[in-house]
Design a protein around this motif. Structure first.
Motif, PDB file in Angstrom:
ATOM      1  N   ALA A  22     -16.297 -56.585  19.031  1.00  0.00           N
ATOM      2  CA  ALA A  22     -16.539 -58.027  18.946  1.00  0.00           C
ATOM      3  C   ALA A  22     -17.741 -58.375  18.087  1.00  0.00           C
ATOM      4  O   ALA A  22     -17.979 -59.555  17.801  1.00  0.00           O
ATOM      5  CB  ALA A  22     -16.732 -58.605  20.349  1.00  0.00           C
ATOM      6  N   THR A  23     -18.521 -57.389  17.659  1.00  0.00           N
ATOM      7  CA  THR A  23     -19.721 -57.687  16.880  1.00  0.00           C
ATOM      8  C   THR A  23     -20.067 -56.512  15.976  1.00  0.00           C
ATOM      9  O   THR A  23     -19.679 -55.366  16.244  1.00  0.00           O
ATOM     10  CB  THR A  23     -20.916 -57.975  17.811  1.00  0.00           C
ATOM     11  N   LYS A  24     -20.763 -56.827  14.911  1.00  0.00           N
ATOM     12  CA  LYS A  24     -21.312 -55.800  14.018  1.00  0.00           C
ATOM     13  C   LYS A  24     -22.850 -55.845  14.056  1.00  0.00           C
ATOM     14  O   LYS A  24     -23.510 -55.381  13.127  1.00  0.00           O
ATOM     15  CB  LYS A  24     -20.836 -56.019  12.586  1.00  0.00           C
ATOM     16  N   ALA A  25     -23.386 -56.373  15.136  1.00  0.00           N
ATOM     17  CA  ALA A  25     -24.837 -56.411  15.283  1.00  0.00           C
ATOM     18  C   ALA A  25     -25.390 -54.995  15.405  1.00  0.00           C
ATOM     19  O   ALA A  25     -24.675 -54.048  15.742  1.00  0.00           O
ATOM     20  CB  ALA A  25     -25.216 -57.227  16.519  1.00  0.00           C
ATOM     21  N   TYR A  26     -26.692 -54.853  15.134  1.00  0.00           N
ATOM     22  CA  TYR A  26     -27.338 -53.554  15.260  1.00  0.00           C
ATOM     23  C   TYR A  26     -27.193 -53.008  16.683  1.00  0.00           C
ATOM     24  O   TYR A  26     -27.109 -53.761  17.652  1.00  0.00           O
ATOM     25  CB  TYR A  26     -28.835 -53.662  14.945  1.00  0.00           C
ATOM     26  N   PHE A  37     -31.997 -48.900  11.256  1.00  0.00           N
ATOM     27  CA  PHE A  37     -30.915 -48.612  12.191  1.00  0.00           C
ATOM     28  C   PHE A  37     -29.905 -47.665  11.557  1.00  0.00           C
ATOM     29  O   PHE A  37     -29.482 -47.880  10.426  1.00  0.00           O
ATOM     30  CB  PHE A  37     -30.222 -49.911  12.613  1.00  0.00           C
ATOM     31  N   PRO A  38     -29.508 -46.619  12.258  1.00  0.00           N
ATOM     32  CA  PRO A  38     -28.546 -45.672  11.685  1.00  0.00           C
ATOM     33  C   PRO A  38     -27.146 -46.267  11.633  1.00  0.00           C
ATOM     34  O   PRO A  38     -26.837 -47.220  12.358  1.00  0.00           O
ATOM     35  CB  PRO A  38     -28.608 -44.496  12.665  1.00  0.00           C
ATOM     36  N   PRO A  39     -26.274 -45.716  10.780  1.00  0.00           N
ATOM     37  CA  PRO A  39     -24.887 -46.198  10.744  1.00  0.00           C
ATOM     38  C   PRO A  39     -24.203 -45.976  12.077  1.00  0.00           C
ATOM     39  O   PRO A  39     -24.520 -45.031  12.815  1.00  0.00           O
ATOM     40  CB  PRO A  39     -24.253 -45.349   9.632  1.00  0.00           C
ATOM     41  N   ASP A  40     -23.232 -46.832  12.393  1.00  0.00           N
ATOM     42  CA  ASP A  40     -22.644 -46.799  13.736  1.00  0.00           C
ATOM     43  C   ASP A  40     -21.164 -46.459  13.753  1.00  0.00           C
ATOM     44  O   ASP A  40     -20.671 -45.929  14.740  1.00  0.00           O
ATOM     45  CB  ASP A  40     -22.846 -48.166  14.412  1.00  0.00           C
ATOM     46  N   HIS A  41     -20.436 -46.726  12.673  1.00  0.00           N
ATOM     47  CA  HIS A  41     -18.970 -46.596  12.760  1.00  0.00           C
ATOM     48  C   HIS A  41     -18.539 -45.181  13.131  1.00  0.00           C
ATOM     49  O   HIS A  41     -17.762 -44.981  14.073  1.00  0.00           O
ATOM     50  CB  HIS A  41     -18.313 -47.009  11.437  1.00  0.00           C
ATOM     51  N   GLY A  42     -19.030 -44.188  12.405  1.00  0.00           N
ATOM     52  CA  GLY A  42     -18.660 -42.816  12.718  1.00  0.00           C
ATOM     53  C   GLY A  42     -19.092 -42.420  14.116  1.00  0.00           C
ATOM     54  O   GLY A  42     -18.355 -41.730  14.836  1.00  0.00           O
ATOM     55  N   ALA A  43     -20.303 -42.847  14.505  1.00  0.00           N
ATOM     56  CA  ALA A  43     -20.795 -42.537  15.845  1.00  0.00           C
ATOM     57  C   ALA A  43     -19.903 -43.157  16.914  1.00  0.00           C
ATOM     58  O   ALA A  43     -19.639 -42.545  17.960  1.00  0.00           O
ATOM     59  CB  ALA A  43     -22.234 -43.035  15.998  1.00  0.00           C
TER      60      ALA A  43
END
Length: 394
Positions: free
Chosen positions: A61-65, A282-288
């Motif tokens: 629902a969000t792309k916030a940090y 902030f590190p990338p999140d998608h892969g995580a």
């Protein structure tokens, strides 16, 4: 300002990739780049990754940090995968990083901050980026003997002798499994001896684990790092999800700082967040988030493990095929070590001149130190490589 810049050394692997692309020969073999490829020469998206990504698209629902250290659920999932129950969770500080390389870089930054005089002992050979980053951040790198080119195995006596020259507070960089570039690994007895030496001399281990699941299995590949983490007062672990989840371009890594003493986890955690803030925030999140989704869903985790096991067994089969073909052509078992190595790489232990001869004569592209990427082979190209090795006089 820019006129003061100096040319930097070209990356040998990237240069090799370009030479391969420019080669017009149909029968050419790319064994240079460190990326897994299937029999069709494709780096596939794993089934569980596709399902997890679709689920994230549908539900996010969000792309916030998330946070300076990334999503805590990702750290928890990765700590469980790598360490299991070897270390109590409150002894472990962890931060998401842009790939395993980001974890290595942040670990070196932490070492420099905590002990500016520390040296880092690296295996000879090691992944070239280890030495390159150490030089860039201003930490002295000291090599220790590791690979015996005459046997294709670990020169363990030489390794221990060289590590005895380390001083209290120095760092010893170890490969958790599937040693890059040699493919030669420590056995359980050798891991125990290394732990004893670390404790005797007050040395800090740093384990780089980038290929868990590519060697002898997920649990087996983690045995060395679990022994180290549970047996020493302090250690660092840099982990990558690029290979075992096949998410290279998503840049998904994790750095762990483990301390068995007091409330050091709180200070360590704040320091890891601080280092992230100074470097990339902030590190990338998608892969995580993909990794977290897979590891926390029993069905997705089971499917991922099955596909990873198929990948591992496929590489072992290629190793055995190559060793058998070389034995047939040479009438000797001197290449048997290839079947004993684990992971994506093996080091032939030959000269740059013979590596170049194989490229010119047979279109075999491997790094000059004779590191070959087993995952760049298939059943049809193994005989081509074997013939080139024998014809070159390796």
């Amino acid at each position: 300002m820019f006129e003061n810049l100096k040319p930097q050394p070209a990356d040998k692997i990237l240069a090799l990739m370009q030479m391969y692309r420019d080669d017009p020969r149909e029968q050419k073999v790319d064994l240079g780049v460190g990326v897994y490829k299937n029999a069709e020469g494709v780096t596939p998206v794993m089934r569980a990754v596709k399902v997890a990504e679709q689920r994230i698209i549908d539900e996010q629902a969000t792309k916030a940090y998330t946070g300076l250290a990334g999503d805590p659920a990702y750290a928890d999932a990765m700590i469980d995968l790598i360490l299991g129950n070897a270390v109590e969770r409150d002894k472990i500080a962890a931060a998401a990083t842009p790939g395993g390389t980001g974890a290595v870089r942040q670990a070196f930054e932490l070492i420099k901050m905590a002990n500016p005089g520390a040296r880092v002992f690296v295996s000879d050979p090691t992944w070239p980026n280890h030495v390159s980053i150490l030089k860039y951040v201003g930490i002295e790198a000291v090599v220790y003997r590791y690979f015996d080119a005459s046997t294709g195995a670990v020169n363990f006596d030489g390794m221990l002798e060289d590590l005895k020259g380390a001083k209290e507070g120095d760092v010893v960089l170890l490969h958790g499994c599937c040693h890059n570039p040699t493919g030669a690994n420590l056995n359980s007895t050798q891991w125990q001896a290394v732990v004893e030496l670390l404790n005797e001399r007050g040395l800090i281990p740093m384990v780089d684990i980038a290929y868990q699941g590519f060697g002898d299995g997920l649990e087996e590949d983690a045995a060395g790092v679990r022994l180290v983490a549970s047996s020493v007062p302090e250690c660092l672990i840099a982990a990558s999800c690029s290979k075992n989840f096949g998410i290279y371009r998503e840049r998904t890594g994790l750095l762990m700082a483990i301390s068995q003493q007091g409330d050091a986890e709180g200070l360590n955690q704040k320091t890891l967040a601080y280092l992230n803030r100074q470097n990339y925030s902030f590190p990338p999140d998608h892969g995580a988030r993909v990794v977290t989704t897979i590891l926390n869903d029993p069905e997705l985790r089971a499917d991922w493990k099955q596909e990873l096991e198929e990948t591992r067994l496929g590489m072992l089969a290629l190793r055995q095929q190559l060793a058998d073909e070389l034995q047939r052509l040479s009438g000797s078992d001197r290449f048997g070590f290839i079947a004993e190595h684990r992971g994506m790489f093996s080091l032939l232990g030959t000269t740059p001149e013979l590596v170049e001869k194989m490229r010119v004569d047979a279109g075999i592209y491997m790094v000059g130190d004779s590191r070959l990427n087993i995952a760049g082979l298939n059943a049809q190209s193994v005989p081509v490589l074997a013939k080139a090795i024998i014809d070159a006089g390796v």
